[in-house]
Motif scaffolding. Structure first.
Motif, PDB file in Angstrom:
ATOM      1  N   THR A  85       0.871  -1.173   0.000  1.00 45.21           N
ATOM      2  CA  THR A  85       0.000   0.000   0.000  1.00 45.21           C
ATOM      3  C   THR A  85       0.902   1.215   0.000  1.00 45.21           C
ATOM      4  O   THR A  85       1.237   1.744   1.036  1.00 45.21           O
ATOM      5  CB  THR A  85      -0.860  -0.015   1.269  1.00 45.21           C
ATOM      6  OG1 THR A  85      -1.377  -1.323   1.423  1.00 45.21           O
ATOM      7  CG2 THR A  85      -1.977   0.976   1.201  1.00 45.21           C
TER       8      THR A  85
ATOM      9  N   THR B 134       1.683   4.964  -0.710  1.00 48.71           N
ATOM     10  CA  THR B 134       1.036   6.242  -1.001  1.00 48.71           C
ATOM     11  C   THR B 134       1.939   7.400  -0.590  1.00 48.71           C
ATOM     12  O   THR B 134       1.470   8.405  -0.116  1.00 48.71           O
ATOM     13  CB  THR B 134      -0.287   6.340  -0.232  1.00 48.71           C
ATOM     14  OG1 THR B 134       0.003   6.119   1.148  1.00 48.71           O
ATOM     15  CG2 THR B 134      -1.303   5.355  -0.716  1.00 48.71           C
ATOM     16  N   GLY B 135       3.252   7.222  -0.743  1.00 46.33           N
ATOM     17  CA  GLY B 135       4.182   8.242  -0.244  1.00 46.33           C
ATOM     18  C   GLY B 135       4.020   9.580  -0.935  1.00 46.33           C
ATOM     19  O   GLY B 135       3.440   9.690  -2.012  1.00 46.33           O
ATOM     20  N   HIS B 136       4.546  10.605  -0.279  1.00 42.00           N
ATOM     21  CA  HIS B 136       4.403  11.967  -0.782  1.00 42.00           C
ATOM     22  C   HIS B 136       5.207  12.198  -2.055  1.00 42.00           C
ATOM     23  O   HIS B 136       6.270  11.631  -2.242  1.00 42.00           O
ATOM     24  CB  HIS B 136       4.854  12.947   0.281  1.00 42.00           C
ATOM     25  CG  HIS B 136       4.006  12.908   1.512  1.00 42.00           C
ATOM     26  ND1 HIS B 136       2.643  12.777   1.455  1.00 42.00           N
ATOM     27  CD2 HIS B 136       4.329  13.001   2.814  1.00 42.00           C
ATOM     28  CE1 HIS B 136       2.168  12.795   2.696  1.00 42.00           C
ATOM     29  NE2 HIS B 136       3.174  12.919   3.525  1.00 42.00           N
TER      30      HIS B 136
ATOM     31  N   TYR C 199       8.027  20.053   2.703  1.00 43.04           N
ATOM     32  CA  TYR C 199       7.733  19.358   3.966  1.00 43.04           C
ATOM     33  C   TYR C 199       8.415  19.981   5.189  1.00 43.04           C
ATOM     34  O   TYR C 199       7.769  20.298   6.183  1.00 43.04           O
ATOM     35  CB  TYR C 199       8.107  17.868   3.855  1.00 43.04           C
ATOM     36  CG  TYR C 199       7.676  17.104   5.074  1.00 43.04           C
ATOM     37  CD1 TYR C 199       6.374  16.631   5.178  1.00 43.04           C
ATOM     38  CD2 TYR C 199       8.529  16.914   6.145  1.00 43.04           C
ATOM     39  CE1 TYR C 199       5.943  15.978   6.317  1.00 43.04           C
ATOM     40  CE2 TYR C 199       8.114  16.269   7.281  1.00 43.04           C
ATOM     41  CZ  TYR C 199       6.824  15.795   7.367  1.00 43.04           C
ATOM     42  OH  TYR C 199       6.404  15.154   8.501  1.00 43.04           O
TER      43      TYR C 199
ATOM     44  N   GLU D  97      12.405   3.742  11.731  1.00 42.13           N
ATOM     45  CA  GLU D  97      11.266   4.657  11.596  1.00 42.13           C
ATOM     46  C   GLU D  97      10.530   4.337  10.305  1.00 42.13           C
ATOM     47  O   GLU D  97      11.101   4.370   9.214  1.00 42.13           O
ATOM     48  CB  GLU D  97      11.695   6.133  11.601  1.00 42.13           C
ATOM     49  CG  GLU D  97      10.431   7.003  11.576  1.00 42.13           C
ATOM     50  CD  GLU D  97      10.669   8.509  11.588  1.00 42.13           C
ATOM     51  OE1 GLU D  97      11.816   8.950  11.650  1.00 42.13           O
ATOM     52  OE2 GLU D  97       9.650   9.223  11.513  1.00 42.13           O
TER      53      GLU D  97
ATOM     54  N   GLY E 195       7.914   5.403   7.547  1.00 42.41           N
ATOM     55  CA  GLY E 195       7.501   6.716   7.064  1.00 42.41           C
ATOM     56  C   GLY E 195       8.507   7.761   7.534  1.00 42.41           C
ATOM     57  O   GLY E 195       8.159   8.794   8.081  1.00 42.41           O
TER      58      GLY E 195
ATOM     59  N   ARG F 112      13.359  14.317   9.321  1.00 44.57           N
ATOM     60  CA  ARG F 112      13.136  15.379  10.312  1.00 44.57           C
ATOM     61  C   ARG F 112      13.372  14.870  11.733  1.00 44.57           C
ATOM     62  O   ARG F 112      13.906  15.595  12.577  1.00 44.57           O
ATOM     63  CB  ARG F 112      11.680  15.873  10.161  1.00 44.57           C
ATOM     64  CG  ARG F 112      11.291  17.065  10.995  1.00 44.57           C
ATOM     65  CD  ARG F 112       9.833  17.424  10.745  1.00 44.57           C
ATOM     66  NE  ARG F 112       8.918  16.396  11.247  1.00 44.57           N
ATOM     67  CZ  ARG F 112       8.372  16.393  12.449  1.00 44.57           C
ATOM     68  NH1 ARG F 112       8.639  17.376  13.288  1.00 44.57           N
ATOM     69  NH2 ARG F 112       7.556  15.422  12.836  1.00 44.57           N
ATOM     70  N   LEU F 113      12.999  13.613  11.993  1.00 40.71           N
ATOM     71  CA  LEU F 113      13.180  13.021  13.325  1.00 40.71           C
ATOM     72  C   LEU F 113      14.366  12.063  13.354  1.00 40.71           C
ATOM     73  O   LEU F 113      15.124  12.031  14.318  1.00 40.71           O
ATOM     74  CB  LEU F 113      11.908  12.271  13.736  1.00 40.71           C
ATOM     75  CG  LEU F 113      10.609  13.082  13.616  1.00 40.71           C
ATOM     76  CD1 LEU F 113       9.402  12.208  13.934  1.00 40.71           C
ATOM     77  CD2 LEU F 113      10.656  14.296  14.540  1.00 40.71           C
TER      78      LEU F 113
ATOM     79  N   ASP G 138      10.511   4.510   3.654  1.00 37.16           N
ATOM     80  CA  ASP G 138       9.488   5.437   3.165  1.00 37.16           C
ATOM     81  C   ASP G 138       9.093   5.041   1.750  1.00 37.16           C
ATOM     82  O   ASP G 138       9.910   4.529   0.976  1.00 37.16           O
ATOM     83  CB  ASP G 138       9.992   6.881   3.173  1.00 37.16           C
ATOM     84  CG  ASP G 138       8.854   7.885   3.232  1.00 37.16           C
ATOM     85  OD1 ASP G 138       8.608   8.441   4.333  1.00 37.16           O
ATOM     86  OD2 ASP G 138       8.192   8.098   2.201  1.00 37.16           O
ATOM     87  N   ALA G 139       7.826   5.285   1.428  1.00 32.71           N
ATOM     88  CA  ALA G 139       7.327   4.923   0.101  1.00 32.71           C
ATOM     89  C   ALA G 139       7.667   5.980  -0.945  1.00 32.71           C
ATOM     90  O   ALA G 139       7.490   5.739  -2.137  1.00 32.71           O
ATOM     91  CB  ALA G 139       5.809   4.755   0.168  1.00 32.71           C
TER      92      ALA G 139
ATOM     93  N   MET H  99       5.381   0.618   4.458  1.00 30.88           N
ATOM     94  CA  MET H  99       5.453   0.271   5.885  1.00 30.88           C
ATOM     95  C   MET H  99       4.641  -0.980   6.221  1.00 30.88           C
ATOM     96  O   MET H  99       4.759  -1.504   7.328  1.00 30.88           O
ATOM     97  CB  MET H  99       5.041   1.445   6.760  1.00 30.88           C
ATOM     98  CG  MET H  99       3.664   1.967   6.569  1.00 30.88           C
ATOM     99  SD  MET H  99       3.446   3.437   7.611  1.00 30.88           S
ATOM    100  CE  MET H  99       2.401   4.426   6.576  1.00 30.88           C
TER     101      MET H  99
ATOM    102  N   THR I 192       1.623   9.189  10.646  1.00 30.50           N
ATOM    103  CA  THR I 192       1.988   8.421   9.448  1.00 30.50           C
ATOM    104  C   THR I 192       1.126   7.170   9.275  1.00 30.50           C
ATOM    105  O   THR I 192       0.848   6.760   8.142  1.00 30.50           O
ATOM    106  CB  THR I 192       3.494   8.091   9.494  1.00 30.50           C
ATOM    107  OG1 THR I 192       4.203   9.334   9.360  1.00 30.50           O
ATOM    108  CG2 THR I 192       3.919   7.162   8.392  1.00 30.50           C
TER     109      THR I 192
HETATM  110  C1  LIG Z   1       3.552  12.959   7.697  1.00 34.24           C
HETATM  111  S1  LIG Z   1       4.992  12.348   6.905  1.00 34.24           S
HETATM  112  C2  LIG Z   1       6.005  12.000   8.329  1.00 34.24           C
HETATM  113  C3  LIG Z   1       7.481  11.992   8.034  1.00 34.24           C
HETATM  114  C4  LIG Z   1       8.370  11.867   9.264  1.00 34.24           C
HETATM  115  N1  LIG Z   1       8.031  10.704  10.053  1.00 34.24           N
HETATM  116  C5  LIG Z   1       8.261  13.104  10.136  1.00 34.24           C
HETATM  117  O1  LIG Z   1       7.733  13.015  11.246  1.00 34.24           O
HETATM  118  O2  LIG Z   1       8.677  14.165   9.671  1.00 34.24           O
HETATM  119  C6  LIG Z   1       4.456  10.710   6.401  1.00 34.24           C
HETATM  120  C7  LIG Z   1       5.502   9.959   5.615  1.00 34.24           C
HETATM  121  O3  LIG Z   1       5.005   8.642   5.379  1.00 34.24           O
HETATM  122  C8  LIG Z   1       5.311   8.277   4.040  1.00 34.24           C
HETATM  123  N2  LIG Z   1       4.374   7.228   3.628  1.00 34.24           N
HETATM  124  C9  LIG Z   1       3.074   7.352   3.257  1.00 34.24           C
HETATM  125  N3  LIG Z   1       2.551   6.157   2.978  1.00 34.24           N
HETATM  126  C10 LIG Z   1       3.538   5.248   3.175  1.00 34.24           C
HETATM  127  C11 LIG Z   1       3.614   3.832   3.081  1.00 34.24           C
HETATM  128  N4  LIG Z   1       2.555   3.108   2.719  1.00 34.24           N
HETATM  129  N5  LIG Z   1       4.779   3.228   3.383  1.00 34.24           N
HETATM  130  C12 LIG Z   1       5.867   3.955   3.765  1.00 34.24           C
HETATM  131  N6  LIG Z   1       5.853   5.304   3.865  1.00 34.24           N
HETATM  132  C13 LIG Z   1       4.701   5.937   3.595  1.00 34.24           C
HETATM  133  C14 LIG Z   1       5.206   9.568   3.253  1.00 34.24           C
HETATM  134  O4  LIG Z   1       5.921   9.499   2.023  1.00 34.24           O
HETATM  135  C15 LIG Z   1       5.815  10.556   4.252  1.00 34.24           C
HETATM  136  O5  LIG Z   1       7.200  10.666   4.096  1.00 34.24           O
END
Ligand SMILES: C[S@@+](CC[C@H](N)C(=O)[O-])C[C@H]1O[C@@H](n2cnc3c(N)ncnc32)[C@H](O)[C@@H]1O
Length: 198
Positions: free
Chosen positions: A3, A5-7, A15, A43, A45, A50-51, A66-67, A91, A109
């Motif tokens: 699944t 759906t990464g940014h 971001y 971690e 996502g 950033r973290l 990360d996706a 993830m 996330t």
């Molecule tokens: C709100 S951001 C949080 C990023 C980081 N954890 C932070 O706190 O700054 C959510 C992240 O999850 C990633 N993401 C969304 N769907 C995902 C998936 N199915 N598998 C892995 N990463 C995913 C997005 O690309 C994005 O980088």
């Protein structure tokens, strides 16, 4: 099926600027570092790091999945020393299996996944990757009480606890934030910690 759906690129570019006013990173680093034993963290996502980058600078061996190739490209640009090891993937099926002292899913996330089936798959993947006394830390906003009854992708705390129980992870701590303010019925978000049931 994964699944993913990464940014995209535009979001990745904006971001860190969008999150620049968040001042909870030192508190998060302390919270996570003291719970990552041994100090190996995954971690999910990981985004732009950033973290994960501050955690790695604080001595945690940090891995991230990360996706989004665009988000990971930003991370790599900010981390020339490669303090964080990253993998592109979903993830629900992280492409790394080593046992981790801590798995972190921060900043809403989990809500990027589309439904309960995907959440359950993600929890299953986490349970398989935690060391015997490892911890899963999940942070996210809670559904707005005025929208209750309408569909939301944000899991409520009790749904998180059920997802944990289904893979033998039990809730051991819950706070409103990383500063460990008490969690209450009106908390806007929560930080939950799960450990393996022994
Ligand atoms: C709100 S951001 C949080 C990023 C980081 N954890 C932070 O706190 O700054 C959510 C992240 O999850 C990633 N993401 C969304 N769907 C995902 C998936 N199915 N598998 C892995 N990463 C995913 C997005 O690309 C994005 O980088």
């Amino acid at each position: 099926m994964s699944t993913r759906t990464g940014h995209g690129e535009a979001f990745a570019r904006a971001y860190d600027r969008l999150h620049a006013d968040r001042d909870d990173i030192p508190t998060l680093v302390d919270f996570v570092r003291t719970r990552a034993d041994p100090g190996v963290l995954l971690e999910l996502g990981v985004g732009t790091g950033r973290l994960a980058i501050p955690l790695a600078k604080a001595g945690v061996r940090a891995y991230g999945v990360d996706a989004s190739a665009s988000m990971l490209a930003r991370l790599r640009a900010k981390d020339p020393e490669r303090l964080v090891t990253v993998f592109e993937g979903c993830m629900t099926e992280p492409p790394i299996t080593a046992p981790f002292g801590c798995v972190l899913i921060a900043c809403d996330t989990l809500a990027a996944l589309p439904d309960r089936v995907a959440w359950a798959k993600c929890f299953g993947a986490v349970a398989q990757r935690l060391s015997a006394d490892g911890r899963l830390i999940i942070e996210g906003a809670l559904p707005d009480p005025t929208s209750w009854g309408r569909p939301t992708r944000i899991p409520r705390p009790e749904e998180l606890d059920l997802l944990g129980r289904n893979v033998a992870l039990r809730l051991t701590e819950r706070y409103e934030d990383y500063a460990q303010r008490p969690f209450t019925q009106v908390s806007p978000k929560c930080v939950s910690v799960y450990q393996r049931v022994l």
